[in-house]
Design a protein around this motif. Sequence first.
Motif, PDB file in Angstrom:
ATOM      1  N   THR A  39      -1.935  11.200   8.784  1.00 16.97           N
ATOM      2  CA  THR A  39      -0.580  10.749   8.456  1.00 16.97           C
ATOM      3  C   THR A  39      -0.627   9.542   7.523  1.00 16.97           C
ATOM      4  N   SER A  40      -1.529   8.588   7.798  1.00 15.16           N
ATOM      5  CA  SER A  40      -1.657   7.399   6.941  1.00 15.16           C
ATOM      6  C   SER A  40      -2.104   7.787   5.527  1.00 15.16           C
ATOM      7  N   THR A  41      -3.102   8.661   5.431  1.00 10.69           N
ATOM      8  CA  THR A  41      -3.553   9.090   4.095  1.00 10.69           C
ATOM      9  C   THR A  41      -2.461   9.840   3.353  1.00 10.69           C
ATOM     10  N   GLU A  42      -1.659  10.634   4.082  1.00 11.85           N
ATOM     11  CA  GLU A  42      -0.561  11.358   3.423  1.00 11.85           C
ATOM     12  C   GLU A  42       0.466  10.374   2.885  1.00 11.85           C
ATOM     13  N   LYS A  43       0.791   9.317   3.690  1.00 14.29           N
ATOM     14  CA  LYS A  43       1.729   8.303   3.211  1.00 14.29           C
ATOM     15  C   LYS A  43       1.186   7.583   1.975  1.00 14.29           C
ATOM     16  N   VAL A  44      -0.098   7.228   2.007  1.00 17.28           N
ATOM     17  CA  VAL A  44      -0.695   6.542   0.856  1.00 17.28           C
ATOM     18  C   VAL A  44      -0.646   7.431  -0.372  1.00 17.28           C
ATOM     19  N   THR A  45      -0.946   8.721  -0.200  1.00 17.80           N
ATOM     20  CA  THR A  45      -0.911   9.659  -1.333  1.00 17.80           C
ATOM     21  C   THR A  45       0.497   9.758  -1.904  1.00 17.80           C
ATOM     22  N   LYS A  46       1.514   9.846  -1.025  1.00 18.87           N
ATOM     23  CA  LYS A  46       2.897   9.930  -1.514  1.00 18.87           C
ATOM     24  C   LYS A  46       3.301   8.654  -2.245  1.00 18.87           C
ATOM     25  N   GLY A  53       1.302   6.657  -3.841  1.00 21.82           N
ATOM     26  CA  GLY A  53       0.620   6.690  -5.141  1.00 21.82           C
ATOM     27  C   GLY A  53       1.314   7.617  -6.116  1.00 21.82           C
ATOM     28  N   GLN A  54       1.796   8.766  -5.617  1.00 24.62           N
ATOM     29  CA  GLN A  54       2.528   9.678  -6.498  1.00 24.62           C
ATOM     30  C   GLN A  54       3.831   9.049  -6.978  1.00 24.62           C
ATOM     31  N   LYS A  55       4.525   8.310  -6.088  1.00 23.06           N
ATOM     32  CA  LYS A  55       5.752   7.625  -6.518  1.00 23.06           C
ATOM     33  C   LYS A  55       5.467   6.576  -7.595  1.00 23.06           C
ATOM     34  N   ILE A  56       4.397   5.813  -7.432  1.00 18.88           N
ATOM     35  CA  ILE A  56       4.042   4.794  -8.431  1.00 18.88           C
ATOM     36  C   ILE A  56       3.654   5.461  -9.744  1.00 18.88           C
ATOM     37  N   GLU A  57       2.926   6.594  -9.622  1.00 17.34           N
ATOM     38  CA  GLU A  57       2.502   7.300 -10.829  1.00 17.34           C
ATOM     39  C   GLU A  57       3.699   7.885 -11.577  1.00 17.34           C
ATOM     40  N   ALA A  58       4.743   8.327 -10.832  1.00 18.06           N
ATOM     41  CA  ALA A  58       5.896   8.949 -11.468  1.00 18.06           C
ATOM     42  C   ALA A  58       7.000   7.948 -11.787  1.00 18.06           C
ATOM     43  N   LEU A  59       6.742   6.648 -11.701  1.00 17.68           N
ATOM     44  CA  LEU A  59       7.755   5.626 -11.945  1.00 17.68           C
ATOM     45  C   LEU A  59       8.152   5.612 -13.410  1.00 17.68           C
ATOM     46  N   GLN A  86      -7.345   1.602  -1.806  1.00 20.79           N
ATOM     47  CA  GLN A  86      -7.760   2.969  -1.521  1.00 20.79           C
ATOM     48  C   GLN A  86      -9.244   3.032  -1.159  1.00 20.79           C
ATOM     49  N   GLY A  87     -10.061   2.238  -1.869  1.00 22.82           N
ATOM     50  CA  GLY A  87     -11.478   2.183  -1.525  1.00 22.82           C
ATOM     51  C   GLY A  87     -11.700   1.608  -0.132  1.00 22.82           C
ATOM     52  N   GLU A  88     -10.933   0.506   0.183  1.00 23.19           N
ATOM     53  CA  GLU A  88     -11.052  -0.078   1.517  1.00 23.19           C
ATOM     54  C   GLU A  88     -10.594   0.907   2.597  1.00 23.19           C
ATOM     55  N   LEU A  89      -9.501   1.632   2.285  1.00 26.49           N
ATOM     56  CA  LEU A  89      -9.010   2.617   3.249  1.00 26.49           C
ATOM     57  C   LEU A  89     -10.028   3.737   3.460  1.00 26.49           C
ATOM     58  N   ASN A  90     -10.602   4.223   2.378  1.00 30.84           N
ATOM     59  CA  ASN A  90     -11.633   5.267   2.504  1.00 30.84           C
ATOM     60  C   ASN A  90     -12.820   4.770   3.318  1.00 30.84           C
ATOM     61  N   LYS A  91     -13.216   3.529   3.057  1.00 33.98           N
ATOM     62  CA  LYS A  91     -14.342   2.958   3.808  1.00 33.98           C
ATOM     63  C   LYS A  91     -13.990   2.802   5.289  1.00 33.98           C
ATOM     64  N   ALA A  92     -12.756   2.302   5.550  1.00 33.71           N
ATOM     65  CA  ALA A  92     -12.334   2.143   6.945  1.00 33.71           C
ATOM     66  C   ALA A  92     -12.268   3.490   7.660  1.00 33.71           C
ATOM     67  N   THR A 145       3.488  -4.504   1.447  1.00 35.26           N
ATOM     68  CA  THR A 145       3.864  -4.450   2.855  1.00 35.26           C
ATOM     69  C   THR A 145       2.656  -4.676   3.730  1.00 35.26           C
ATOM     70  N   LYS A 146       2.934  -4.884   5.073  1.00 32.30           N
ATOM     71  CA  LYS A 146       1.865  -5.127   6.026  1.00 32.30           C
ATOM     72  C   LYS A 146       0.983  -3.914   6.226  1.00 32.30           C
ATOM     73  N   SER A 147       1.551  -2.700   6.025  1.00 32.75           N
ATOM     74  CA  SER A 147       0.752  -1.489   6.273  1.00 32.75           C
ATOM     75  C   SER A 147      -0.216  -1.183   5.149  1.00 32.75           C
ATOM     76  N   GLY A 148      -0.205  -1.981   4.086  1.00 36.95           N
ATOM     77  CA  GLY A 148      -1.152  -1.742   3.009  1.00 36.95           C
ATOM     78  C   GLY A 148      -0.563  -0.950   1.869  1.00 36.95           C
ATOM     79  N   SER A 149       0.677  -0.421   1.974  1.00 37.49           N
ATOM     80  CA  SER A 149       1.283   0.333   0.882  1.00 37.49           C
ATOM     81  C   SER A 149       1.969  -0.626  -0.085  1.00 37.49           C
ATOM     82  N   LEU A 150       2.295  -0.177  -1.290  1.00 35.80           N
ATOM     83  CA  LEU A 150       2.881  -0.996  -2.349  1.00 35.80           C
ATOM     84  C   LEU A 150       4.317  -0.550  -2.572  1.00 35.80           C
ATOM     85  N   ARG A 151       5.203  -1.497  -2.850  1.00 35.70           N
ATOM     86  CA  ARG A 151       6.613  -1.188  -3.089  1.00 35.70           C
ATOM     87  C   ARG A 151       7.092  -1.971  -4.309  1.00 35.70           C
ATOM     88  N   LEU A 152       7.805  -1.316  -5.245  1.00 31.84           N
ATOM     89  CA  LEU A 152       8.369  -1.947  -6.443  1.00 31.84           C
ATOM     90  C   LEU A 152       9.855  -2.149  -6.233  1.00 31.84           C
TER      91      LEU A 152
END
Length: 414
Positions: free
Chosen positions: A365-372, A374-380, A94-100, A400-407
């Motif tokens: 769109t990318s930030t919205e996907k990252v936020t969603k 993060g919410q899924k991981i938080e609500a796991l 998230q820090g790298e994404l914000n910086k980018a 994944t390649k796009s930088g998002s995390l999947r469990l």
Amino acid sequence: MDQLLPIFSAPLAQLGNSTITVGHALVGGAAVLVLLLAGLAIALWRSARARTLAAAEAAEHARAAEARMAEITRAQSEMQGRMATIADVFGARQGELNKAISDRLDSMTGRLGQSMSEQARATHESLSKLQERLAVIDTAQGNIQSLAGQVVQLQQILANKQTRGAFGQSRMEAIIADGLPSSAYEFQATLSNGNRPDCLVRMPNDAPSLVIDAKFPLESWNAIRAAADAESPDAEKQATQAFRRDIDVHIKAIADRYFIQGETQDTAFMFVPSESIFAEIHENFEALVQRAHRARIVIVSPSLLMLSIQVIQAVLKDARMREQAHLIQGEVVRLMEDVGRLDDRVRKLQAHFSQANRDIDMILTSTEKVTKRGQKIEALELGTVEGEGESRGVSQVAETKSGSLRLRVVEGDD
């Protein structure tokens, strides 16, 4: 004992041919009792063995349950460690994404500012050139209005006075000067062959010049008038012959001296300084007029010369107006080219803005996907399900390649 024998031998029952005695019954009962006792012992042994096996199985189940609980505790600890790793990775990403995003926005802002500056400078230059062209067009329009407002002033044709000095060169020069601009004619100009006509009218569009000769043989004409006044037919006849000869020589001299291929017109004007003389020539000297026509020499009076000068003036005016029109047309063409370049640059600027808006929409769109995500991981939520296989839990954390995390949760049996 002997007393008991009859009792044991006493018959008890009769089964066909066989007699069952009390002894037989006692022996049979004893045998049955022995069998019952043996069956009871076997049953007790089996019961004790079953209890032993049950206890062993219960102990085994207890040990398996303890092992499963230890495995669940270990998996839970491992999952907590992985969750902490996921949180760290997500925070770093998230820090790298914000910086980018910040770097991208800064770069885009810089490019937009530079592009807007360049477009503003180009627009300013185009508007400056446009103002210059408009000034040139205004000047050309003023010239056209000046030319259209000019009115040719004609001199009054003098009466057929026959005094010297009222005819010839001075009258021709007055008519030419009144009808044409000074740049359109030249008096006593020198031709390439060294001859000098009385007037040379410059024609438009680089056409050959028109020669006007004013050397009319006035003396011969005056001799005819004098002989007529003296009522001397012979003198008048001689004067007439001399006048024909002088006009014929003059026509031949004009044709020989002033006709130059490519430099002068193949037609020349011979100016007669009086309307009455012009009328007399056409009435009484028709042969001279025809001879002049054959030599491509036009005899003109002051009125005809003035009319010819008006025609030439109209031609010159039309040529100048055409030149101004071509100038205006050329300026308008260049103006339209500048406007076309301005339109292209504005469209390019619009395309830059559209691309910037699309990039910002993609970033959002990318930030919205990252936020969603993060919410899924938080609500796991994590849970256990009993079974015969391995325990249920988190078995893999994939990135994944796009930088998002999947469990990926794997279910198994206990």
